[in-house]
Every structure is written in structure tokens, then in C-alpha cells.
Design a protein around this motif. Structure first.
Motif, PDB file in Angstrom:
ATOM      1  N   PRO A  54      -7.734  -9.808  -4.797  1.00 34.35           N
ATOM      2  CA  PRO A  54      -9.116  -9.552  -5.234  1.00 34.35           C
ATOM      3  C   PRO A  54      -9.202  -9.144  -6.706  1.00 34.35           C
ATOM      4  O   PRO A  54      -8.235  -8.652  -7.297  1.00 34.35           O
ATOM      5  N   ASN A  55     -10.358  -9.347  -7.274  1.00 34.38           N
ATOM      6  CA  ASN A  55     -10.614  -8.937  -8.654  1.00 34.38           C
ATOM      7  C   ASN A  55     -10.397  -7.434  -8.817  1.00 34.38           C
ATOM      8  O   ASN A  55     -10.701  -6.647  -7.922  1.00 34.38           O
ATOM      9  N   GLY A  56      -9.882  -7.069  -9.967  1.00 36.18           N
ATOM     10  CA  GLY A  56      -9.686  -5.657 -10.286  1.00 36.18           C
ATOM     11  C   GLY A  56      -8.268  -5.178 -10.073  1.00 36.18           C
ATOM     12  O   GLY A  56      -7.853  -4.179 -10.665  1.00 36.18           O
ATOM     13  N   PHE A  57      -7.509  -5.880  -9.225  1.00 35.26           N
ATOM     14  CA  PHE A  57      -6.121  -5.495  -8.974  1.00 35.26           C
ATOM     15  C   PHE A  57      -5.212  -6.140 -10.020  1.00 35.26           C
ATOM     16  O   PHE A  57      -5.386  -7.301 -10.370  1.00 35.26           O
ATOM     17  N   LYS A  58      -4.235  -5.382 -10.481  1.00 35.07           N
ATOM     18  CA  LYS A  58      -3.257  -5.907 -11.435  1.00 35.07           C
ATOM     19  C   LYS A  58      -2.069  -6.428 -10.640  1.00 35.07           C
ATOM     20  O   LYS A  58      -1.530  -5.719  -9.783  1.00 35.07           O
ATOM     21  N   TYR A  59      -1.656  -7.662 -10.915  1.00 36.14           N
ATOM     22  CA  TYR A  59      -0.593  -8.244 -10.099  1.00 36.14           C
ATOM     23  C   TYR A  59       0.193  -9.292 -10.865  1.00 36.14           C
ATOM     24  O   TYR A  59      -0.230  -9.805 -11.909  1.00 36.14           O
ATOM     25  N   GLN A  60       1.360  -9.604 -10.299  1.00 39.71           N
ATOM     26  CA  GLN A  60       2.233 -10.669 -10.780  1.00 39.71           C
ATOM     27  C   GLN A  60       2.671 -11.440  -9.547  1.00 39.71           C
ATOM     28  O   GLN A  60       3.416 -10.925  -8.725  1.00 39.71           O
ATOM     29  N   ASN A  61       2.185 -12.671  -9.387  1.00 40.36           N
ATOM     30  CA  ASN A  61       2.331 -13.424  -8.140  1.00 40.36           C
ATOM     31  C   ASN A  61       1.669 -12.613  -7.021  1.00 40.36           C
ATOM     32  O   ASN A  61       0.477 -12.373  -7.079  1.00 40.36           O
ATOM     33  N   THR A  62       2.425 -12.178  -6.013  1.00 41.22           N
ATOM     34  CA  THR A  62       1.817 -11.326  -4.977  1.00 41.22           C
ATOM     35  C   THR A  62       2.391  -9.908  -5.024  1.00 41.22           C
ATOM     36  O   THR A  62       2.351  -9.185  -4.030  1.00 41.22           O
ATOM     37  N   GLN A  63       2.915  -9.542  -6.175  1.00 44.19           N
ATOM     38  CA  GLN A  63       3.389  -8.180  -6.413  1.00 44.19           C
ATOM     39  C   GLN A  63       2.311  -7.418  -7.169  1.00 44.19           C
ATOM     40  O   GLN A  63       1.955  -7.773  -8.293  1.00 44.19           O
ATOM     41  N   LEU A  64       1.756  -6.386  -6.542  1.00 44.37           N
ATOM     42  CA  LEU A  64       0.795  -5.549  -7.242  1.00 44.37           C
ATOM     43  C   LEU A  64       1.543  -4.637  -8.206  1.00 44.37           C
ATOM     44  O   LEU A  64       2.561  -4.031  -7.848  1.00 44.37           O
ATOM     45  N   ILE A  65       1.040  -4.542  -9.424  1.00 46.98           N
ATOM     46  CA  ILE A  65       1.644  -3.690 -10.443  1.00 46.98           C
ATOM     47  C   ILE A  65       0.957  -2.328 -10.383  1.00 46.98           C
ATOM     48  O   ILE A  65      -0.260  -2.239 -10.559  1.00 46.98           O
ATOM     49  N   PRO A  66       1.696  -1.255 -10.120  1.00 44.68           N
ATOM     50  CA  PRO A  66       1.047   0.055  -9.975  1.00 44.68           C
ATOM     51  C   PRO A  66       0.323   0.474 -11.250  1.00 44.68           C
ATOM     52  O   PRO A  66       0.842   0.318 -12.355  1.00 44.68           O
TER      53      PRO A  66
END
Length: 412
Positions: free
Chosen positions: A385-397
């Protein structure tokens, strides 16, 4: 205060020896202690452990052969740098604590801390990232390789204090109605990530929030709440939550869907947490003590045991407890769980693999091994979803969410 400093040094010493932090708090925190003060000192001492050790070595040329004195000094350096108490008071109380621990060292403690007060503004920030951010050296090296553009931000966010985010149990109350309760109680809150998540400010006891006993909410980070969407659930399905405790994702599923949900966890003690959360949220699941290898499921959730490197700000003791060799052990266990879950997934079913790690060895590497061994498995794309920081399907804390990894497989 000095008695609390003694207890804090003992807790840190035992933690370094491999004891669990919750067990240590239960053991060392007595009625006469200022529990919040001790916890702040311990968590702060852990958070800045490598940096404080580096600072201490600038002022003590020989190893201190009493570990409690060493940890007392390191904890006091944390106090000086982060707490608002008068510096001379902090030093005096540390000297009293030193006399209580080992009377032979109180002069050393006094001299080191007073020298530090005089010289601290002249100290140069260390260039080594593992010292500057206080993480194990192997941890920082891996992050630098895997996240060359984000590693420093990841290290920094791990040293912050996580905000409390609550998930509204919409079987009991709507989001807007619960917001009304917060406003009536004059509780500060903020809506984050496109106004979908409620972040509570300065909460010390969640049981005092409106509707706790009535099951109006559950504390859960936004990243963890994504699992329910990624599973692609429909009413009437048979679902297995294979590593269910404490039940956060399981209760979320039941809040949103009418399904037959089996909850399993290898820890009998933690199974009681599932029961407790189900009861408070007024939900029902099948808590099973053994997996039925003849039963088949439409959906399986595996929130696998892992290093916890993506949620270190919530479990700061991980920085000291986790060892490099643990990563290989976790990855082997994770692959085994995927294999076991795959056997009892229906043809056409889906399995969601989740970790709260940011290390690729526990995530992409496990996925690659699993796919190479199971030709009937296909990985599917997930829409973050929009607003989440990620790389592929890894969310970046970051300041809004934890660093979880997701991968969903369909069975052909």
C-alpha cells in the motif's frame, strides 16, 4: 537512586550472559525499586552499549575486572547523555552505587565520570558505524551490503523508541467511534499512513485506554496488519496460523472474516497468550496442540521465528543477544516450517511467509531454496500500500512501521 543503579548494572550483566530481559526484570525489580527508572537505564544502556564501551575505554586504560562496575559506568554515561538530571547528582549516586557493588572501585568511578564530564564535548564521533549506532559489527556489515542506500537510516531508526499503534476491532466498534472515545478521554493520537492507522502518543499503560477490557483494540504495528490483506481470504475458508502466538495476526483475521481458523504454536506457554487475546477481543478460534497431517487448508500463515532485526526498536535487547550464527539456524528452521506447511496446503491454496527480519539470508535466500525444492510452488506479486517504504516485498523500517518481509506462494 543508587540502589536502582545497582540493580540496573546487575540486569545488564546478566543480559550479556544470555539471560532473557523479561525474566531479569521479574527477578531484580523489587517493590522498593523505581521500576520505570531502572528499565529506562537498562534499555538505554543496551541501546548505546558499543558506543558507551568505546567512550569508557577513552578514560580507562586497563580492563575493569569487575563487570558490575563496568556496566555501572556505561549506564551512567547513558544517563549523563540522555537524562535531564543534574550531572553532579548522577555522578554522586553512581559513586554510592559503586560503594555498594565493590568498595574498592568507588574512587575510580568518581574519577572516570568527572573526567568524562570535563571532556565529553571534545570527543569526536567515531567513524565506525557499528560504534556510532551501537550494533554488532557483523550486523552493520550485512546491512551495508544489502541496503547500500538505506543502511544508515535503518540503523538509526532501530535506536528510536517505537510508537504505539492500535488496530481497531471493528466487530466491536468502528474506527470513527473509537476516535470519539479517545477525544472524550483527552488522549492524544495521530492518524498515519493515509489516515488508516491510529498512533497513540505517550501511552504508558495500554490497559488504561478506552475499551481495553471490552476488546475494542489490539496493539499492532501497521506492517504486521498487512498480513491479513496479503492472504487473500474469503469467508468460509479453512485457515492455519502455524506460528500463532501471541495471536495478533490470527485475531485480525477473525475480526474481518468468518472462517474456520486453527492456531498452533510450539510454545505451550505462549498458547495461553492466544487464548487471552481471543477472550478479550471476543473472538473464537481452534487452538490446536498438534498439527493434523491429514487435514488440508485453503490458506496457511507462517510468521516464522527469526532474528527480529526488523523490529529491533521494539526489542532492543536483540542488539546484544543476537549472534551471527543465529541467522543460519533461523533460516534452516524457516525452510523447515515452509516445507511442513506446504504438505498440508490444498491444491490451489496460498501460503504467506512472514518474518520480522531485514536480513536476506532469512528472507529471499529461504524463498529461493523453497522454490527450488517445490516445483508446484509459485511466488506471486504483492501490492504494498501507499505510504509504506519497501524494497521488493521487504518493508524498510522507519518512523511509521516495522521492517517485515512478506512472500506469498500459490500451490499449482
Amino acid at each position: 537512586m543508587y540502589k536502582d543503579l545497582v540493580q540496573a548494572a546487575k540486569i545488564l550483566s546478566e543480559l550479556i550472559s544470555g539471560r532473557k530481559i523479561d525474566t531479569l526484570f521479574n527477578r531484580f525489580l523489587k517493590e522498593e525499586n523505581n521500576k520505570n527508572f531502572i528499565k529506562d537505564i537498562v534499555y538505554g544502556g543496551i541501546r548505546d552499549f558499543y558506543l558507551n564501551d568505546y567512550i569508557l575505554k577513552k578514560f580507562v586504560k586497563k580492563d575493569i575486572n569487575d563487570h558490575l562496575i563496568k556496566y555501572l559506568l556505561m549506564n551512567t554515561i547513558y544517563q549523563i547523555n540522555h537524562q535531564s538530571k543534574a550531572e553532579f547528582t548522577v555522578v554522586n549516586e553512581a559513586v554510592k552505587a559503586a560503594k555498594k557493588i565493590n568498595n574498592n572501585f568507588y574512587n575510580l568511578v568518581n574519577a572516570v565520570l568527572r573526567n568524562y564530564l570535563r571532556e565529553k564535548d571534545k570527543l569526536v564521533t567515531p567513524e565506525e558505524m557499528y560504534i556510532r549506532y551501537s550494533y554488532p559489527q557483523w550486523w552493520v556489515s550485512d546491512l551495508m551490503k544489502e541496503y547500500p542506500n538505506d543502511y544508515e537510516a535503518i540503523l538509526a531508526i532501530g535506536n528510536t523508541r517505537a510508537k504505539t499503534v492500535i488496530r481497531i476491532n471493528q466487530r466491536q466498534i468502528s474506527l470513527n467511534d473509537y476516535i470519539d472515545l479517545l477525544e472524550q478521554a483527552n488522549i492524544d493520537y495521530e492518524l498515519t499512513l493515509e489516515d488508516k492507522y491510529i498512533q497513540i502518543s505517550n501511552v504508558k499503560d495500554i490497559t488504561m485506554l478506552p475499551g481495553y477490557e471490552r476488546g475494542h483494540f489490539y496493539v499492532q504495528d501497521p506492517a504486521a496488519q498487512l498480513a491479513c490483506d496479503f492472504l487473500d481470504i474469503q469467508n468460509g475458508m479453512n485457515i492455519l496460523d502455524l506460528c500463532s502466538a501471541p495471536g495478533g495476526k490470527a485475531t485480525h483475521i477473525l475480526e474481518r472474516f468468518d472462517v474456520d481458523l486453527d492456531c498452533y504454536d510450539i510454545s505451550k506457554e505462549r498458547i495461553n497468550l492466544i487464548r487471552s487475546n481471543m477472550k478479550r477481543l471476543q473472538l473464537k478460534s481452534n487452538i490446536i496442540e498438534k498439527i493434523d497431517i491429514n487435514k488440508r487448508y485453503d490458506r496457511i500463515l507462517i510468521d516464522a521465528p527469526c532474528s527480529g532485526s526488523g523490529v529491533v526498536r521494539r526489542n532492543i535487547d536483540i542488539k546484544l543477544m543476537r549472534k551471527q550464527q543465529d541467522i543460519e539456524k533461523f533460516s534452516n528452521q524457516q525452510l523447515q516450517l515452509l516445507e511442513e506447511g506446504w504438505k498440508i496446503l490444498k491444491s490451489g491454496g496460498k501460503l504467506l511467509y512472514v518474518t520480522c527480519s531485514i536480513f536476506k539470508h532469512e528472507n529471499e535466500n529461504v524463498v529461493m531454496k523453497f522454490l527450488s525444492k517445490n516445483k508446484d510452488a509459485a511466488s506471486q506479486d504483492l501490492i504494498i500500500p501507499n505510504g509504506f517504504k519497501y524494497q521488493n516485498t521487504q518493508l524498510i523500517p522507519n518512523q511509521f512501521h516495522d521492517g517485515l518481509f512478506f512472500k506469498i506462494f500459490s500451490k499449482n
